[in-house]
Design an enzyme around this catalytic site. Structure first.
Site, PDB file in Angstrom:
ATOM      1  N   HIS A 103       0.829  -1.202   0.000  1.00 59.15           N
ATOM      2  CA  HIS A 103       0.000   0.000   0.000  1.00 59.15           C
ATOM      3  C   HIS A 103       0.865   1.254   0.000  1.00 59.15           C
ATOM      4  O   HIS A 103       2.052   1.227   0.314  1.00 59.15           O
ATOM      5  CB  HIS A 103      -0.912   0.044   1.236  1.00 59.15           C
ATOM      6  CG  HIS A 103      -0.164   0.228   2.519  1.00 59.15           C
ATOM      7  ND1 HIS A 103       0.671  -0.730   3.049  1.00 59.15           N
ATOM      8  CD2 HIS A 103      -0.082   1.291   3.367  1.00 59.15           C
ATOM      9  CE1 HIS A 103       1.210  -0.287   4.160  1.00 59.15           C
ATOM     10  NE2 HIS A 103       0.782   0.945   4.384  1.00 59.15           N
ATOM     11  N   ASP A 105       0.315   5.104   1.909  1.00 60.05           N
ATOM     12  CA  ASP A 105      -0.452   5.443   3.116  1.00 60.05           C
ATOM     13  C   ASP A 105      -1.711   6.264   2.823  1.00 60.05           C
ATOM     14  O   ASP A 105      -1.663   7.255   2.094  1.00 60.05           O
ATOM     15  CB  ASP A 105       0.440   6.186   4.112  1.00 60.05           C
ATOM     16  CG  ASP A 105       1.501   5.257   4.688  1.00 60.05           C
ATOM     17  OD1 ASP A 105       1.169   4.093   4.962  1.00 60.05           O
ATOM     18  OD2 ASP A 105       2.654   5.687   4.852  1.00 60.05           O
ATOM     19  N   HIS A 253       4.690   0.200   0.144  1.00 58.77           N
ATOM     20  CA  HIS A 253       5.504  -0.546   1.103  1.00 58.77           C
ATOM     21  C   HIS A 253       4.707  -1.683   1.726  1.00 58.77           C
ATOM     22  O   HIS A 253       3.466  -1.712   1.650  1.00 58.77           O
ATOM     23  CB  HIS A 253       6.089   0.376   2.171  1.00 58.77           C
ATOM     24  CG  HIS A 253       5.062   1.153   2.943  1.00 58.77           C
ATOM     25  ND1 HIS A 253       4.383   2.228   2.423  1.00 58.77           N
ATOM     26  CD2 HIS A 253       4.601   1.004   4.210  1.00 58.77           C
ATOM     27  CE1 HIS A 253       3.557   2.716   3.327  1.00 58.77           C
ATOM     28  NE2 HIS A 253       3.661   1.983   4.423  1.00 58.77           N
ATOM     29  N   ARG A 268       5.469   6.647  13.769  1.00 57.25           N
ATOM     30  CA  ARG A 268       5.425   7.193  12.415  1.00 57.25           C
ATOM     31  C   ARG A 268       4.815   8.583  12.440  1.00 57.25           C
ATOM     32  O   ARG A 268       3.795   8.802  13.104  1.00 57.25           O
ATOM     33  CB  ARG A 268       4.579   6.288  11.512  1.00 57.25           C
ATOM     34  CG  ARG A 268       4.739   6.623  10.038  1.00 57.25           C
ATOM     35  CD  ARG A 268       3.859   5.766   9.164  1.00 57.25           C
ATOM     36  NE  ARG A 268       2.600   6.434   8.889  1.00 57.25           N
ATOM     37  CZ  ARG A 268       1.552   5.862   8.332  1.00 57.25           C
ATOM     38  NH1 ARG A 268       1.583   4.574   8.017  1.00 57.25           N
ATOM     39  NH2 ARG A 268       0.450   6.551   8.107  1.00 57.25           N
TER      40      ARG A 268
HETATM   41  C1  SIN Z   1       3.336   1.305   7.852  1.00 54.25           C
HETATM   42  O1  SIN Z   1       3.494   2.512   8.052  1.00 54.25           O
HETATM   43  O2  SIN Z   1       2.600   0.886   6.963  1.00 54.25           O
HETATM   44  C2  SIN Z   1       4.124   0.328   8.704  1.00 54.25           C
HETATM   45  C3  SIN Z   1       5.448   0.040   8.105  1.00 54.25           C
HETATM   46  C4  SIN Z   1       6.296  -0.832   8.989  1.00 54.25           C
HETATM   47  O3  SIN Z   1       5.913  -1.126  10.120  1.00 54.25           O
HETATM   48  O4  SIN Z   1       7.370  -1.215   8.548  1.00 54.25           O
END
Ligand code: SIN
Length: 277
Positions: A103, A105, A253, A268
């Site tokens: 995905h 974000d 990612h 994050r």
């Molecule tokens: C995310 O922000 O989608 C999580 C990415 C991660 O935990 O590596």
């Protein structure tokens, strides 16, 4: 005597995507020259990796703010006093994790985030890597006829599909909440680089508009498999203090959950973006 300061180094990780930034402390105020260099590296490499970073949530937000206003997630409450922060945490009690499928974000937003910065504090002994894939490379690898067809289409990105009931484990009762649903172009043009990028993803894209259900399902199935080709990817190994800063307009990612029941924990911060075109 003034000691010379090592210049910031940008070390590419693969030809298509990813670079490590060395000799930079994210907790310190950023000069205009440093901003220009890091911004240029992000535009060139789409995801940047830093190691050995000690920074508070306030410093993390200050760094992110240099790249734009901060985004507030439509479903996940932040830690006390930090609504712009998302705790990314997995342990022996977890039944799912954040980002466990390909995905970009929050693409259900009308103006999806420009970028995200994840600072990892605790990592498993091994595992817990994150995969990043270049949506420029995925677009460039499509045939011209398919690029042309997809270039005229939009798709529905559904917060309802992605988030309903999703954050119960974080204490969120969403019965009275509504989540955003928005249409976006299947191929977007990056507002800075002007490069074209594939912009559909498994977590948020519900259907392609203006075609039959069967055509939409077949196209999405093809595109979701296409973006997962290893040639478009870089895999990041985290250590305590590592940071990844990715450009959601050009990258998808996938967080790998291969370390249960070990713990993995970080924060994050997400930078707001603009309407895809
Ligand atoms: C995310 O922000 O989608 C999580 C990415 C991660 O935990 O590596």
């Amino acid at each position: 005597m003034v000691l010379p300061i090592d210049p910031i180094e940008v070390i590419p990780a693969t030809p298509h995507i990813g670079a490590e930034i060395r000799n930079y402390k994210m907790s310190a105020p950023m000069t205009q020259t440093q901003f220009a260099l890091i911004h240029e590296a992000l535009m060139n490499h789409q995801v940047l990796f830093f190691h050995d970073q000690q920074m508070s949530l306030t410093q993390h937000k200050e760094f992110a703010r240099r790249f734009g206003a901060l985004h507030i997630h439509p479903g996940i409450p932040g830690p006390e006093g930090h609504p712009e922060v998302i705790a990314i945490h997995t342990d022996e009690n977890s039944t799912r994790i954040a980002g466990e499928d390909w995905h970009s974000d929050v693409t259900c937003d009308g103006e999806p985030p420009m970028g995200s910065l994840l600072h990892m504090h605790e990592v498993p002994k091994s595992g817990g890597d994150t995969l990043f894939a270049s949506m420029y490379a995925a677009y460039d690898a499509l045939s011209k006829p398919l690029q042309t067809l997809l270039g005229g289409l939009t798709a529905l990105h559904s917060g309802e599909m992605a988030y309903r009931g999703r954050y119960q484990h974080r204490g969120v009762d969403d019965r009275e909440m509504t989540y955003p649903d928005n249409d976006h172009p299947v191929i977007r043009t990056h507002p800075v680089t002007q490069r074209k990028a594939l912009f559909v993803n498994r977590i948020f894209t519900a259907r392609i508009n203006g075609v039959t259900e069967a055509e939409s399902a077949a196209l999405l199935q093809f595109l979701f498999a296409h973006i997962e080709k290893p040639e478009f990817q870089v895999r990041f190994r985290w250590y305590p203090g590592s940071v990844a800063f990715w450009d959601n307009r050009a990258v998808q990612h996938y967080a790998i959950w291969d370390y249960f029941p070990q713990r993995r924990s970080g924060f994050r911060v997400t930078v707001a973006g603009d309407r895809p075109y």
